[in-house]
Design an enzyme around this catalytic site. Structure first.
Site, mmCIF file in Angstrom:
data_model
loop_
_atom_site.group_PDB
_atom_site.id
_atom_site.type_symbol
_atom_site.label_atom_id
_atom_site.label_comp_id
_atom_site.label_asym_id
_atom_site.label_seq_id
_atom_site.Cartn_x
_atom_site.Cartn_y
_atom_site.Cartn_z
ATOM 1 N N GLY A 12 1.050 -1.242 -0.286
ATOM 2 C CA GLY A 12 0.303 0.471 -0.200
ATOM 3 C C GLY A 12 1.132 1.538 0.293
ATOM 4 O O GLY A 12 0.646 1.926 0.800
ATOM 5 N N ALA A 13 2.385 1.027 -1.075
ATOM 6 C CA ALA A 13 2.753 1.967 -0.989
ATOM 7 C C ALA A 13 2.463 3.711 -0.828
ATOM 8 O O ALA A 13 2.725 4.747 -0.656
ATOM 9 C CB ALA A 13 4.185 1.405 -1.285
ATOM 10 N N ALA A 14 1.192 3.652 -1.969
ATOM 11 C CA ALA A 14 1.257 4.846 -2.356
ATOM 12 C C ALA A 14 0.342 5.852 -1.449
ATOM 13 O O ALA A 14 -0.118 6.274 -1.608
ATOM 14 C CB ALA A 14 0.489 4.820 -3.766
ATOM 15 N N GLY A 102 -2.560 -3.163 10.331
ATOM 16 C CA GLY A 102 -2.528 -2.210 10.553
ATOM 17 C C GLY A 102 -3.503 -1.852 10.223
ATOM 18 O O GLY A 102 -4.884 -1.227 10.320
ATOM 19 N N THR A 104 -8.294 -1.124 9.366
ATOM 20 C CA THR A 104 -8.426 -2.290 10.183
ATOM 21 C C THR A 104 -9.829 -2.266 8.687
ATOM 22 O O THR A 104 -10.056 -2.466 8.144
ATOM 23 C CB THR A 104 -9.097 -0.978 10.708
ATOM 24 O OG1 THR A 104 -9.230 0.489 9.799
ATOM 25 C CG2 THR A 104 -8.251 -0.410 11.613
ATOM 26 N N HIS A 160 -12.105 10.870 12.949
ATOM 27 C CA HIS A 160 -11.248 11.220 12.040
ATOM 28 C C HIS A 160 -11.217 11.911 10.958
ATOM 29 O O HIS A 160 -12.391 12.255 10.056
ATOM 30 C CB HIS A 160 -11.223 9.783 11.509
ATOM 31 C CG HIS A 160 -10.714 8.402 12.637
ATOM 32 N ND1 HIS A 160 -10.742 7.868 13.072
ATOM 33 C CD2 HIS A 160 -9.083 7.805 12.707
ATOM 34 C CE1 HIS A 160 -10.698 6.984 14.466
ATOM 35 N NE2 HIS A 160 -8.634 7.456 13.757
ATOM 36 N N LYS A 164 -11.943 8.695 5.634
ATOM 37 C CA LYS A 164 -11.387 7.305 6.218
ATOM 38 C C LYS A 164 -12.542 6.419 5.492
ATOM 39 O O LYS A 164 -14.147 6.834 6.112
ATOM 40 C CB LYS A 164 -11.654 7.250 7.849
ATOM 41 C CG LYS A 164 -11.879 5.808 9.020
ATOM 42 C CD LYS A 164 -10.898 6.050 9.763
ATOM 43 C CE LYS A 164 -11.308 4.421 10.701
ATOM 44 N NZ LYS A 164 -10.736 3.726 10.173
HETATM 45 P P1 NAD Z 1 -5.190 4.917 2.032
HETATM 46 O O1 NAD Z 1 -6.589 4.842 1.462
HETATM 47 O O2 NAD Z 1 -4.727 6.115 2.452
HETATM 48 O O3 NAD Z 1 -3.850 3.984 1.882
HETATM 49 C C1 NAD Z 1 -4.352 2.328 1.364
HETATM 50 C C2 NAD Z 1 -3.511 1.564 0.058
HETATM 51 O O4 NAD Z 1 -3.746 0.448 -0.392
HETATM 52 C C3 NAD Z 1 -4.041 2.726 -1.234
HETATM 53 O O5 NAD Z 1 -2.638 3.248 -1.716
HETATM 54 C C4 NAD Z 1 -4.427 1.473 -2.274
HETATM 55 O O6 NAD Z 1 -4.019 1.746 -3.277
HETATM 56 C C5 NAD Z 1 -3.893 0.235 -1.651
HETATM 57 N N1 NAD Z 1 -4.184 -1.004 -1.310
HETATM 58 C C6 NAD Z 1 -4.740 -1.167 -1.764
HETATM 59 N N2 NAD Z 1 -5.025 -2.916 -2.328
HETATM 60 C C7 NAD Z 1 -3.938 -2.845 -2.691
HETATM 61 C C8 NAD Z 1 -3.039 -4.069 -3.080
HETATM 62 N N3 NAD Z 1 -3.794 -5.177 -3.684
HETATM 63 N N4 NAD Z 1 -1.862 -3.917 -3.384
HETATM 64 C C9 NAD Z 1 -1.000 -2.833 -3.405
HETATM 65 N N5 NAD Z 1 -1.825 -1.608 -2.885
HETATM 66 C C10 NAD Z 1 -3.403 -1.813 -2.582
HETATM 67 O O7 NAD Z 1 -5.643 4.495 3.377
HETATM 68 P P2 NAD Z 1 -4.897 4.854 4.954
HETATM 69 O O8 NAD Z 1 -5.172 6.178 6.038
HETATM 70 O O9 NAD Z 1 -3.068 4.446 4.305
HETATM 71 O O10 NAD Z 1 -5.155 3.382 5.539
HETATM 72 C C11 NAD Z 1 -4.800 2.289 4.941
HETATM 73 C C12 NAD Z 1 -5.653 1.423 5.974
HETATM 74 O O11 NAD Z 1 -4.809 1.429 8.121
HETATM 75 C C13 NAD Z 1 -7.008 1.570 6.885
HETATM 76 O O12 NAD Z 1 -7.629 0.213 7.308
HETATM 77 C C14 NAD Z 1 -7.111 2.774 8.368
HETATM 78 O O13 NAD Z 1 -8.356 2.533 9.257
HETATM 79 C C15 NAD Z 1 -5.816 1.542 8.933
HETATM 80 N N6 NAD Z 1 -5.001 2.251 10.091
HETATM 81 C C16 NAD Z 1 -4.196 1.556 11.094
HETATM 82 C C17 NAD Z 1 -3.524 1.738 11.859
HETATM 83 C C18 NAD Z 1 -3.174 1.211 12.960
HETATM 84 O O14 NAD Z 1 -2.609 1.741 13.932
HETATM 85 N N7 NAD Z 1 -3.323 -0.019 12.376
HETATM 86 C C19 NAD Z 1 -3.689 4.129 11.865
HETATM 87 C C20 NAD Z 1 -3.898 3.914 11.192
HETATM 88 C C21 NAD Z 1 -4.505 3.599 9.378
#
Ligand code: NAD
Length: 272
Positions: A12-14, A102, A104, A160, A164
């Site tokens: 999910g690098a982006a 991480g 959710t 949030h 989200k």
């Molecule tokens: P985001 O939408 O900015 O990032 C998710 C990324 O995953 C996107 O860039 C998407 O293109 C990528 N992705 C999806 N499918 C993919 C695949 N098959 N291969 C590669 N990449 C893929 O979301 P975010 O704000 O970064 O949050 C991501 C998740 O982390 C959410 O579920 C959020 O609730 C959770 N989160 C958890 C914590 C924690 O401490 N546990 C903290 C912050 C966010």
């Protein structure tokens, strides 16, 4: 860089967390960014991960081949979507590496698949990777145990940023689970997720959730214990995503020395 550095893949690098993870892994001792995985078909495939994360070039191109990235790595940091995390749990188990999750919003079915993968991989999963929130969970347990359900109602309020996609937040659910555990009840049987219209009076022992969304808020959580004539509020404010990223790297380093299994941040932080 040293030979013993743990080689980590950021998936999910982006994403918002993906970008933060790339910056934190790059700057932390004992770990190295081995690969960065983006969504298949994304225009960012092939771009330098450091450039995208604002570090300047670091010679790690974003790839859409997760298994190739995992087999040569020691661990994967995964903040993506439930479907992607379930897929990556299978791949991390094949590669027998540490999988820090991480993400959710996972369903019970997703959770069961991730736990099955944990028979071969070391999985560390938490709705919140920060030290502060995990400590808050312990404090909520103490409070919920001391303040009995007959006299003290528990409500969890979270806010949030507007992007989200799941509600209540993984953190709100983590805090609800902590309260439910302390009171010896199953959260699923006592949680009130929505109130609208003529709801009737509040059932005794319910754990209520309220969700706010807007702007760029990183994460605000309050657990309110409301009694007759007094109220106790325990709360946490996250002002920077780096707290989750540092927690995820700490979890990966900890997981390196564990047996395959399913662990939480409480295990990592010694709070269990
Ligand atoms: P985001 O939408 O900015 O990032 C998710 C990324 O995953 C996107 O860039 C998407 O293109 C990528 N992705 C999806 N499918 C993919 C695949 N098959 N291969 C590669 N990449 C893929 O979301 P975010 O704000 O970064 O949050 C991501 C998740 O982390 C959410 O579920 C959020 O609730 C959770 N989160 C958890 C914590 C924690 O401490 N546990 C903290 C912050 C966010």
């Amino acid at each position: 860089m040293s030979e013993t550095d743990m080689k980590l893949v950021v998936v999910g690098a982006a994403g918002r967390m993906g970008q933060t993870l790339i910056r934190i892994v790059h700057g932390m001792a004992g770990v190295r960014l081995h690969a960065a995985v983006g969504r298949p078909g994304s225009p960012l495939i092939g771009r330098d991960a450091g450039e995208l994360a604002g570090l300047g070039p670091i010679d790690v191109a974003i790839t859409d081949k997760p298994l190739e990235a995992f087999v040569e790595a020691d661990g994967v940091l995964d903040f993506t979507t439930p479907a992607t995390t379930v897929e990556f749990a299978g791949l991390a188990a094949q590669a027998r590496i540490v999988h820090v999750i991480g993400t959710t919003g996972c369903s019970a079915d997703d959770e069961a698949k991730i736990r099955a993968a944990a028979r071969h991989a070391r999985v560390i999963k938490s709705g919140n990777m920060s030290l502060g929130v995990n400590l808050l969970g312990v404090l909520v347990q103490q409070a919920a145990r001391a303040l009995k359900a007959a006299d003290w109602d528990i409500e969890i309020l979270e806010m949030h940023h507007k992007h989200k996609v799941d509600a209540p937040s993984g953190t709100a659910l983590l805090l609800g689970e902590a309260a439910a555990k302390a009171r010896g009840i199953a959260l699923a049987d006592h949680s009130v997720r929505v109130r609208d219209g003529h709801t009737g009076a509040r059932p005794e022992g319910a754990i209520g959730f309220a969700t706010l969304r807007g702007g760029s808020v990183v994460g605000e959580h309050s657990v309110i214990l409301a009694g007759e004539g007094e109220q106790v509020t325990l709360s946490h404010s996250a002002t920077d995503r780096s707290i989750f990223a540092r927690g995820a790297v700490t979890a990966a380093l900890w997981g390196r020395n564990q047996k395959p299994g399913f662990y939480s941040m409480l295990d990592v932080l010694g709070l269990n």
